[in-house]
Write a protein that holds these residues in place. Structure first.
Motif, short mmCIF file in Angstrom:
data_model
loop_
_atom_site.label_atom_id
_atom_site.label_comp_id
_atom_site.label_asym_id
_atom_site.label_seq_id
_atom_site.Cartn_x
_atom_site.Cartn_y
_atom_site.Cartn_z
N ALA A 121 0.81 -1.22 0.00
CA ALA A 121 0.00 0.00 0.00
C ALA A 121 0.84 1.26 0.00
CB ALA A 121 -0.93 0.00 1.22
N THR A 122 2.15 1.13 0.23
CA THR A 122 3.03 2.30 0.26
C THR A 122 4.22 2.08 -0.66
OG1 THR A 122 4.27 1.42 2.15
CG2 THR A 122 2.39 2.87 2.64
N SER A 123 4.90 3.16 -1.01
CA SER A 123 6.04 3.06 -1.92
C SER A 123 7.04 4.18 -1.66
CB SER A 123 5.56 3.14 -3.37
OG SER A 123 6.66 3.24 -4.25
N ASP A 124 8.32 3.85 -1.76
CA ASP A 124 9.38 4.86 -1.66
C ASP A 124 10.02 5.16 -3.01
OD1 ASP A 124 9.19 5.28 1.08
OD2 ASP A 124 10.46 3.56 1.55
N THR A 125 9.48 4.58 -4.08
CA THR A 125 10.14 4.72 -5.38
C THR A 125 10.10 6.14 -5.91
OG1 THR A 125 8.09 4.09 -6.53
CG2 THR A 125 9.67 2.33 -6.04
N GLU A 126 9.16 6.97 -5.42
CA GLU A 126 9.07 8.35 -5.89
C GLU A 126 10.12 9.26 -5.26
OE1 GLU A 126 6.73 9.76 -8.34
OE2 GLU A 126 7.03 7.64 -8.70
N LYS A 127 10.75 8.78 -4.19
CA LYS A 127 11.73 9.61 -3.50
C LYS A 127 13.04 9.67 -4.29
CE LYS A 127 10.15 9.26 1.26
NZ LYS A 127 10.52 8.93 2.64
N VAL A 128 13.70 10.82 -4.24
CA VAL A 128 15.00 10.98 -4.89
C VAL A 128 16.02 10.12 -4.13
CG1 VAL A 128 16.88 12.59 -5.37
CG2 VAL A 128 14.50 13.30 -5.72
N SER A 129 16.82 9.36 -4.88
CA SER A 129 17.88 8.58 -4.25
C SER A 129 19.19 8.82 -5.00
CB SER A 129 17.54 7.08 -4.27
OG SER A 129 17.42 6.62 -5.60
N PHE A 130 20.30 8.52 -4.34
CA PHE A 130 21.61 8.81 -4.90
C PHE A 130 22.44 7.54 -5.01
CE2 PHE A 130 20.33 12.77 -2.84
CZ PHE A 130 20.54 13.68 -3.85
N ASN A 131 23.38 7.54 -5.95
CA ASN A 131 24.43 6.52 -6.03
C ASN A 131 25.72 7.15 -5.52
OD1 ASN A 131 22.91 4.43 -7.29
ND2 ASN A 131 23.04 5.56 -9.21
N GLN A 132 26.62 6.33 -5.03
CA GLN A 132 27.94 6.83 -4.66
C GLN A 132 28.84 6.76 -5.88
OE1 GLN A 132 29.06 4.43 -1.21
NE2 GLN A 132 28.47 6.12 0.13
N ILE A 133 29.58 7.84 -6.12
CA ILE A 133 30.47 7.90 -7.29
C ILE A 133 31.87 8.35 -6.88
CG2 ILE A 133 28.58 8.34 -8.93
CD1 ILE A 133 29.37 11.28 -8.92
N ASN A 134 32.83 8.03 -7.73
CA ASN A 134 34.21 8.44 -7.52
C ASN A 134 34.34 9.92 -7.90
OD1 ASN A 134 36.98 8.94 -7.72
ND2 ASN A 134 37.43 6.88 -8.49
N ARG A 135 34.77 10.75 -6.95
CA ARG A 135 34.89 12.18 -7.21
C ARG A 135 35.84 12.47 -8.38
NH1 ARG A 135 34.37 16.39 -3.50
NH2 ARG A 135 34.57 14.93 -1.76
#
Length: 325
Positions: free
Chosen positions: A25-39
């Motif tokens: 009944a709920t979802s977090d897929t609409e939230k912005v998420s980040f990947n970790q990247i090499n600077r």
């Protein structure tokens, strides 16, 4: 695209059975998420499973589960052993009992699901079970096996379907005593209580979740918007902290006066809000999602992908309210 069912099987009340499907009944897929990247390279970071002592990478087939006894001792448990004790799903939610909803402590609630008839058959039986629960004004308690574990599930009518809420077992709920025992017993005077009640009355209203905005999510989207358009972001000033409250009665009086001053403006806004539209989100929210339907992090990725190299001014679109979550 419709979400996938987490579980399919049967709902049974005594001899009345119908095929059903269970959906989150709920979802977090609409939230912005980040990947970790090499600077330095901009490449995504990849994690490897390594032996804590040797530092060597371990192949998936050589990894097993272990229960920690002490610092260096583990009881090894193989996948086959876990499979042997895993509960076989009967593919049936058997309703065991009916209880008043008020009997279920909120601490036992885990997450809600939607339960609907599966396929074209069984709608009559589903309606009988739903209406029976509704007419008794109680919650139906059953059990369901998800990911090899048996869960308690509480079923209650919701519109044309049923809402099923997974419940915790008693051993998963901590006692409040270990946290509350050190709270001092304070005698609250009638004057203080009356002032506090007046503040509550000034702030009273009805719960309308569409009026709440996820301000952090809005700030994330605005930040990404600014960066994809080449806008330099300024550091935010530290918020001012309130001083220590010396006199509690004085603080209550000032709070009440402040609420009374803001009440007329709120009433004026309420008058304007008849036939109101959904609350407008913060400036910049969703404007980067213009070419994409559905929103969410997929839309962010697509929007960033389609961004021209040259910075452009964002095109503003009607904002969509973020619900409290």
């Amino acid at each position: 695209m419709a979400p996938r069912a987490n579980w399919k099987g049967f709902l049974r009340l005594s001899l009345v059975t119908c095929p059903v499907a269970l959906y989150p009944a709920t979802s977090d897929t609409e939230k912005v998420s980040f990947n970790q990247i090499n600077r330095k390279t901009g490449h995504r970071i990849k994690y490897a499973k390594v032996d804590a002592d040797t530092g060597e990478e371990v192949a998936a087939e050589d990894i097993m589960k272990g229960y920690k006894i002490d610092t260096d001792t583990y009881i090894e448990v193989s996948k086959d052993e876990l499979d042997d004790i895993a509960l076989e799903s009967t593919r049936t939610i058997e309703i065991d009992e009916f209880v008043p909803k008020t009997d279920i402590d909120n601490r036992y609630l885990i997450r809600p699901y939607y339960l609907v008839p599966d396929g074209k058959v069984g709608h009559d039986a589903f309606a009988v079970i739903r209406e029976t629960i509704k007419s008794m004004n109680k919650v139906a308690i059953g059990r369901v096996v998800l990911t090899n574990r048996e869960h308690i599930i509480a079923l209650e009518p919701l519109d044309k379907g049923l809402m099923g809420t997974l419940l915790r077992y008693p051993y998963e709920v901590r006692s409040e005593k270990e946290y509350f025992d050190d709270i001092q017993d304070v005698k609250v005077t009638k004057d203080m209580l009356d002032l506090a009640k007046h503040i509550v009355e000034q702030k009273s209203g009805s719960f309308e979740p569409e009026e709440f905005e996820d301000r952090y999510e809005s700030a994330l989207i605005e930040l990404i918007n600014q960066k994809r358009n080449g806008v330099t972001t300024a550091a935010k000033a530290a918020p001012k902290t309130a001083g220590n409250v010396i006199n509690l009665m004085d603080a209550l009086k000032r709070s009440l006066a402040s609420e009374k001053q803001s009440a007329p403006a709120a009433a004026k806004e309420t008058g304007k809000a008849k036939g109101k539209k959904p609350k407008k989100a913060a400036s910049g929210q969703r404007e980067m999602l213009l070419p994409i339907s559905g929103g969410g992090k997929r839309a962010v990725k697509e929007a960033v992908k389609e961004t021209p190299k040259k910075a452009e001014k964002p095109v503003r679109t009607p904002a969509r309210s973020k619900k409290a979550g």
